[in-house]
Design an enzyme around this catalytic site. Sequence first.
Site, PDB file in Angstrom:
ATOM      1  N   ASP A   8       5.585   0.100   5.720  1.00 30.63           N
ATOM      2  CA  ASP A   8       4.350   0.469   5.038  1.00 30.63           C
ATOM      3  C   ASP A   8       4.634   1.796   4.316  1.00 30.63           C
ATOM      4  O   ASP A   8       5.662   2.446   4.576  1.00 30.63           O
ATOM      5  CB  ASP A   8       3.246   0.638   6.091  1.00 30.63           C
ATOM      6  CG  ASP A   8       2.011   1.300   5.522  1.00 30.63           C
ATOM      7  OD1 ASP A   8       1.536   0.854   4.466  1.00 30.63           O
ATOM      8  OD2 ASP A   8       1.520   2.290   6.136  1.00 30.63           O
ATOM      9  N   ASP A  10       1.770   4.399   2.765  1.00 29.33           N
ATOM     10  CA  ASP A  10       0.802   5.479   3.006  1.00 29.33           C
ATOM     11  C   ASP A  10       0.614   5.721   4.502  1.00 29.33           C
ATOM     12  O   ASP A  10       0.241   4.813   5.247  1.00 29.33           O
ATOM     13  CB  ASP A  10      -0.546   5.119   2.361  1.00 29.33           C
ATOM     14  CG  ASP A  10      -0.412   5.012   0.847  1.00 29.33           C
ATOM     15  OD1 ASP A  10      -0.031   6.013   0.233  1.00 29.33           O
ATOM     16  OD2 ASP A  10      -0.658   3.914   0.299  1.00 29.33           O
TER      17      ASP A  10
HETATM   18  C1  XBP Z   1      -2.973   2.311   1.848  1.00 25.99           C
HETATM   19  C2  XBP Z   1      -4.224   2.299   1.141  1.00 25.99           C
HETATM   20  C3  XBP Z   1      -4.240   2.545  -0.261  1.00 25.99           C
HETATM   21  C4  XBP Z   1      -4.261   3.958  -0.759  1.00 25.99           C
HETATM   22  C5  XBP Z   1      -4.705   3.968  -2.202  1.00 25.99           C
HETATM   23  O1  XBP Z   1      -3.030   1.440   2.973  1.00 25.99           O
HETATM   24  O2  XBP Z   1      -5.253   2.002   1.713  1.00 25.99           O
HETATM   25  O3  XBP Z   1      -5.431   1.965  -0.696  1.00 25.99           O
HETATM   26  O4  XBP Z   1      -5.164   4.740  -0.025  1.00 25.99           O
HETATM   27  O5  XBP Z   1      -3.890   3.220  -3.003  1.00 25.99           O
HETATM   28  P1  XBP Z   1      -1.704   0.944   3.702  1.00 25.99           P
HETATM   29  P2  XBP Z   1      -4.394   2.646  -4.430  1.00 25.99           P
HETATM   30  O6  XBP Z   1      -0.935   2.161   4.084  1.00 25.99           O
HETATM   31  O7  XBP Z   1      -2.199   0.224   4.933  1.00 25.99           O
HETATM   32  O8  XBP Z   1      -0.969   0.014   2.784  1.00 25.99           O
HETATM   33  O9  XBP Z   1      -5.463   3.545  -4.942  1.00 25.99           O
HETATM   34  O10 XBP Z   1      -3.166   2.632  -5.293  1.00 25.99           O
HETATM   35  O11 XBP Z   1      -4.924   1.249  -4.176  1.00 25.99           O
HETATM   36 MG    MG Z   2      -0.525   2.954   5.989  1.00 26.63          MG
END
Ligand code: XBP
Ligand code: MG
Length: 256
Positions: A8, A10
């Site tokens: 993953d 973020d």
């Molecule tokens: C990550 C997210 C993303 C970011 C924003 O979740 O929820 O939505 O916050 O990204 P994960 P965008 O780590 O579970 O994949 O604005 O580019 O959509």
């Molecule tokens: Mg995440």
Amino acid sequence: MLEALIFDVDGTLADTERDGHRPAFNAAFAEAGLDWHWDATLYGELLAVTGGKERLRFYAEGHDREFLRQADAEARIKSLHAAKTRHYLALLEAGGIPLLPGVRRLIEAARDAGLRLAIATTTTPENVTTLLRASLAPDAVSWFEVIGAGDVVPAKKPAPDIYRWVLEELRLPAAACLALEDSGNGLKASLGAGLATLVTESEYSHGHDFAGAVAVLSDLGEPGWPSVVRSGNMHGKAMVDLELLSTWHHEFISKK
Ligand code: XBP
Ligand code: MG
């Protein structure tokens, strides 16, 4: 045998939410003349919904229904999100978001050992490639065989679709891979695809339900910076290495 690691982004590769995505959203709101402002606490609640466009819609439903009544609401969400991406990329390019402890060490070890690498995330593809280039290495995008990101599947995490998509692209069964996640939604997605999953908690995911993870840790650890263990067996190690990942993977597969 463990053949691939699926990361993953973020909260797992880097702490991107509070001081990355959040201020980028706020800059987009200010630029558009909206009086919306997401403080760090509110943002934690909004993270229940993955995907930036989905999160904007979710916020408007709770806080600004007038906004959604406009005929061009969907187009405005799209353009707010495009502006947010622009601000976020600028922050990344300035080297603003470092990788979390152990991330570089583990990715480099995996490359040396010939493990295949992939990404499964709900964030926008350019956000991933820019973070990899700016914070890992100029050629790091090529280290990952498959990058599953953004709208490539319509149903975002906690749906397992993005992990299934990545597995198909890798042409590997779930039993040959291990996922690394930071959130309850992410873990639901990876477990839903049948993947052994290691969780490293992030600031916003503390207290999420991580049942089913092979282990839950503060971070991957570094020499002199041991992982804090919330659950799971480190088998005598102070930090995560490939041997430990293989052991957890083996334990997960044998229990199935
Ligand atoms: C990550 C997210 C993303 C970011 C924003 O979740 O929820 O939505 O916050 O990204 P994960 P965008 O780590 O579970 O994949 O604005 O580019 O959509
Ligand atoms: Mg995440």
